[in-house]
Design a protein around this motif. Structure first.
Motif, PDB file in Angstrom:
ATOM      1  N   UNK A  51       3.383 -16.963  12.170  1.00 10.81           N
ATOM      2  CA  UNK A  51       4.001 -17.029  10.856  1.00 10.81           C
ATOM      3  C   UNK A  51       2.927 -16.897   9.791  1.00 10.81           C
ATOM      4  N   UNK A  52       3.380 -16.581   8.589  1.00 14.86           N
ATOM      5  CA  UNK A  52       2.459 -16.496   7.476  1.00 14.86           C
ATOM      6  C   UNK A  52       1.702 -15.190   7.392  1.00 14.86           C
ATOM      7  N   UNK A  53       0.442 -15.219   6.932  1.00 14.54           N
ATOM      8  CA  UNK A  53      -0.306 -13.994   6.611  1.00 14.54           C
ATOM      9  C   UNK A  53      -0.503 -13.025   7.776  1.00 14.54           C
ATOM     10  N   UNK A  68       0.712  -9.334   7.675  1.00 14.49           N
ATOM     11  CA  UNK A  68      -0.231  -8.230   7.820  1.00 14.49           C
ATOM     12  C   UNK A  68       0.267  -7.221   8.855  1.00 14.49           C
ATOM     13  N   UNK A  69       0.730  -7.709  10.008  1.00 22.26           N
ATOM     14  CA  UNK A  69       1.251  -6.821  11.042  1.00 22.26           C
ATOM     15  C   UNK A  69       2.514  -6.125  10.543  1.00 22.26           C
ATOM     16  N   UNK A 125       3.279  -5.247   7.505  1.00 23.17           N
ATOM     17  CA  UNK A 125       2.921  -4.153   6.599  1.00 23.17           C
ATOM     18  C   UNK A 125       2.426  -2.942   7.378  1.00 23.17           C
ATOM     19  N   UNK A 126       1.732  -3.184   8.496  1.00 29.25           N
ATOM     20  CA  UNK A 126       1.264  -2.082   9.337  1.00 29.25           C
ATOM     21  C   UNK A 126       2.444  -1.354   9.975  1.00 29.25           C
ATOM     22  N   UNK A 127       3.421  -2.115  10.450  1.00 23.20           N
ATOM     23  CA  UNK A 127       4.599  -1.510  11.079  1.00 23.20           C
ATOM     24  C   UNK A 127       5.373  -0.672  10.062  1.00 23.20           C
ATOM     25  N   UNK A 128       5.583  -1.195   8.871  1.00 22.89           N
ATOM     26  CA  UNK A 128       6.309  -0.463   7.832  1.00 22.89           C
ATOM     27  C   UNK A 128       5.560   0.830   7.478  1.00 22.89           C
ATOM     28  N   UNK A 129       4.248   0.736   7.399  1.00 19.44           N
ATOM     29  CA  UNK A 129       3.443   1.917   7.090  1.00 19.44           C
ATOM     30  C   UNK A 129       3.528   2.938   8.217  1.00 19.44           C
ATOM     31  N   UNK A 130       3.527   2.458   9.471  1.00 22.76           N
ATOM     32  CA  UNK A 130       3.599   3.353  10.622  1.00 22.76           C
ATOM     33  C   UNK A 130       4.906   4.140  10.623  1.00 22.76           C
ATOM     34  N   UNK A 131       6.014   3.479  10.323  1.00 24.34           N
ATOM     35  CA  UNK A 131       7.307   4.160  10.309  1.00 24.34           C
ATOM     36  C   UNK A 131       7.303   5.283   9.266  1.00 24.34           C
TER      37      UNK A 131
END
Length: 711
Positions: free
Chosen positions: A582-584, A588-589, A591-597
């Motif tokens: 939970x938390x940062x 962080x992960x 945001x990486x997943x959203x960017x990957x999509x």
């Protein structure tokens, strides 16, 4: 700073939405320009003044050059994305850097989809759509715009927080035993009783499904119902969430319940405590109709339409009154988009909702209207292309074939209706020009009359399904007592499971590993965190992933043939523990997943079906492939390359994958072709060959029938 505007060709505002920052910016800009002693202009006037030069510029370029710009960036780095749909211009704006061109384009297409589901074939007539989006009655306009704004904000929230709306696919709760029981209950008890009741007033329940937050617990369609398109289902979930928003911190049990009910894997099932014998104690948990949601995505102080509406109280709609929605229907005769249904959204408990979709008695009128609209649209297109005479009337359905049917249709409508009389007059003139001996026949002079016929048909559609619908439909809906009975039946069925379901919706896929392995991966992520400022100062993270996939951080697997997806949870609140803690770190992960999509969609648009890339300490993979009905992987072949101005890839705004399957199936005639996608995130220290092996094994394991029989 964000905003979205729909305007007519004459620069008339048909709808607008702005966030508080954009709204304040506009008010400061135009309020300060007023002369002393004068009050500030109405907000709608300010919006119109701001966007008028852009709207006029687009119209001028289309008139003189036949094309227009679709995106531009101002000196202060504000991004404007524009798209013309028939006579309506959509403009999306972002000034805070949180959304790019692709995001704004997707928002525009989703807004168009929502409007189509709300207004159906009225959207095919620019003049009629303007009347619906901008009603003359000020109170009605305020209520409608507030509803549309709320739907847009609900979608934006889900797009940023829910993986199913990120990849535009439906996620089902993985609990085979309970899902099977609920589907059987919906079929043999609920839908059967509703459709056999005299209180249904001619309506027939076609679809019934239970939502836990945004996830499907059970879905049942009657035997004579068409399958529900994924884009329609996602839109309905948005509407259900808008009516009864999920507040995770309030709706869900505490984190200690997560640990106690997460289970040890797909084979472990939660056994609830027996229900109390006194049913009176449970009746207090029944939600009160019309109660105010405990969470809102919108600021209630946002100004609407005009300054005079600031203090206008818009009462919430009665939940017992169904919403008219227009959905795609597939029949033997063909595909019929935007067919009228009634949507009943019945809250069971906070976070759990029953949705019923019914067929209304007059739905056959919509099928006829669409058939005639399609015939006139084809004729107009051929005439515009220069085809005349018999060549203009080829194809199915032809004008000659529908001539007698349209005569009977108009006669059945009755001469007393104003819209029917207008349709009769235009149709008579059309026949005199097209079929009469010595008449002009089928040439370009008939194009205006094709347009006029389409407009009149849309007017009949509007008259049948919109005008005075509030009073005319009172006897044509499931009675409130019948709705309450359905609500009580499902509550009784799920009473013992409700707490478990709320937990399960946040820990849908639990891949448990040993504490030793969890600590190992957690230590690696802790080391990574020291290199990323947002992740500094974290408590130890405990991860629970299967030991057979060491180094796997996250995955999303999507069956594009059915529009369903599987993924571990990605909750980032401090209160809720997810597979990534939970938390940062989880943020962080995420945001990486959203960017990957977003990255994979750009490569997919260019014709790539496989993407592998390294980003710092992470390794990302994306695969799209096809299989036949037996699970045999088919040859990839060439992927279509889409132009830059194409609709965004997905299933909600535009069903790219349906067209992709049709494109691919041309070389596999007679076979049932299925399409799958897999996205994975691994730690970068894992060798590439191991990562690729994981992807192959994970893809086959996730869709094993024995493991997930309902997917």
């Amino acid at each position: 700073m964000k905003g979205l505007l729909i305007a007519s060709e004459s620069a008339e505002v048909l709808f607008h939405w702005t966030d508080p920052e954009f709204q304040q910016n506009i008010q400061d800009k135009y309020g300060a320009a007023q002369e002393e002693g004068q009050g500030p202009p109405a907000f709608e006037d300010s919006i119109s003044t701001l966007f008028a030069p852009i709207i006029i510029s687009c119209s001028t370029m289309i008139d003189r050059m036949g094309e227009s710009y679709t995106c531009f960036t101002t000196e202060n780095n504000h991004i404007y994305v524009l798209h013309q749909f028939d006579e309506c211009l959509y403009i999306a704006v972002n000034g805070d850097g949180e959304e790019g061109e692709d995001d704004l384009k997707r928002k525009i297409y989703v807004m168009k989809k929502i409007i189509e589901v709300m207004f159906g074939m009225v959207t095919l007539s620019g003049n009629l759509l303007r009347k619906e989006l901008r009603p003359q009655d000020t109170e009605h306009r305020a209520r409608l715009w507030k509803h549309l704004q709320s739907l847009l904000e609900t979608y934006s929230h889900l797009r940023e927080s829910d993986q199913s709306f990120l990849v535009e696919a439906v996620e089902r709760l993985i609990h085979p035993t309970l899902c099977e029981q609920c589907i059987e209950f919906l079929e043999r008890r609920l839908v059967q009783q509703l459709n056999s009741s005299v209180e249904r007033a001619g309506e027939e329940v076609l679809h019934a499904f239970i939502l836990v937050h945004t996830k499907l617990l059970a879905f049942y369609s009657s035997r004579n119902a068409s399958s529900l398109a994924t884009s329609d289902l996602l839109t309905l979930i948005i509407m259900a969430q808008n009516m009864y928003p999920s507040n995770i911190d309030v709706d869900d049990p505490g984190p200690e319940d997560v640990e106690s009910t997460s289970g040890s894997g797909p084979e472990s099932f939660y056994t609830p405590e027996p229900s109390p014998t006194d049913r009176d104690s449970s009746s207090s948990e029944k939600p009160v109709r019309g109660s105010t949601p405990v969470f809102e995505f919108v600021d209630p102080d946002i100004q609407m339409a005009e300054d005079s509406l600031q203090t206008l109280e818009v009462p919430p709609p009665d939940p017992s009154t169904p919403r008219r929605v227009f959905l795609e229907v597939s029949q033997k005769e063909g595909l019929y988009p935007m067919m009228p249904h009634s949507m009943y959204c019945l809250p069971l408990w906070p976070g759990i909702t029953l949705v019923l979709l019914t067929k209304i008695p007059t739905s056959a009128v919509a099928i006829s209207v669409y058939t005639y609209l399609e015939a006139f649209a084809k004729l107009e297109k051929r005439l515009s292309e220069g085809q005349e005479g018999s060549s203009a009337t080829r194809g199915q359905p032809t004008i000659h074939e529908i001539r007698s049917k349209l005569d009977k249709f108009i006669k059945a409508l009755g001469p007393s209706e104003i819209q029917s009389a207008q349709l009769q007059n235009v149709w008579t003139e059309f026949k005199n020009r097209a079929f009469a001996r010595g008449g002009p026949g089928f040439n370009k002079d008939l194009i205006p009359w094709c347009k006029n016929m389409k407009s009149q048909l849309c007017g009949v559609y509007r008259q049948c399904f919109f005008i005075d619908s509030g009073s005319a439909d009172i006897p044509r809906r499931l009675s409130p007592s019948l709705q309450e009975r359905a609500q009580s039946m499902v509550q009784e069925k799920l009473m013992d499971w409700k707490d478990f379901l709320l937990v399960k919706s946040k820990r849908n896929i639990t891949m448990v590993g040993s504490k030793k392995y969890s600590a190992y991966v957690g230590k690696i992520l802790q080391n990574i965190a020291h290199f990323y400022p947002p992740c500094i100062g974290l408590d130890p993270v405990i991860l629970t992933y299967l030991e057979e996939f060491p180094g796997l951080i996250h995955f999303i697997c999507v069956d594009r043939s059915t529009g369903q997806m599987i993924a571990p949870s990605l909750n980032i609140t401090e209160r809720t523990t997810s597979e990534l803690g939970k938390g940062p770190v989880a943020q962080f992960i995420k945001s990486k997943v959203w960017s990957l999509v977003g990255t994979t969609r750009r490569y997919l648009q260019k014709g790539y079906s496989t993407v592998t890339l390294r980003d710092g300490d992470f390794y990302f993979c994306y695969f799209l492939w096809f299989e036949n009905e037996t699970g045999f992987k088919l040859e990839a072949g060439e992927m279509p390359i889409l132009p830059d101005d194409s609709a965004p890839i997905g299933m909600l705004a535009w069903d790219y994958y349906r067209k992709l399957l049709r494109y691919y199936s041309k070389n596999h005639q007679g076979e049932v072709v299925k399409c799958y996608e897999l996205l994975t995130v691994h730690l970068g220290v894992i060798p590439t060959e191991i990562i690729l092996q994981h992807c192959r094994q994970l893809a086959s394991k996730l869709w094993e029938p024995s493991r997930n029989p309902l997917l």
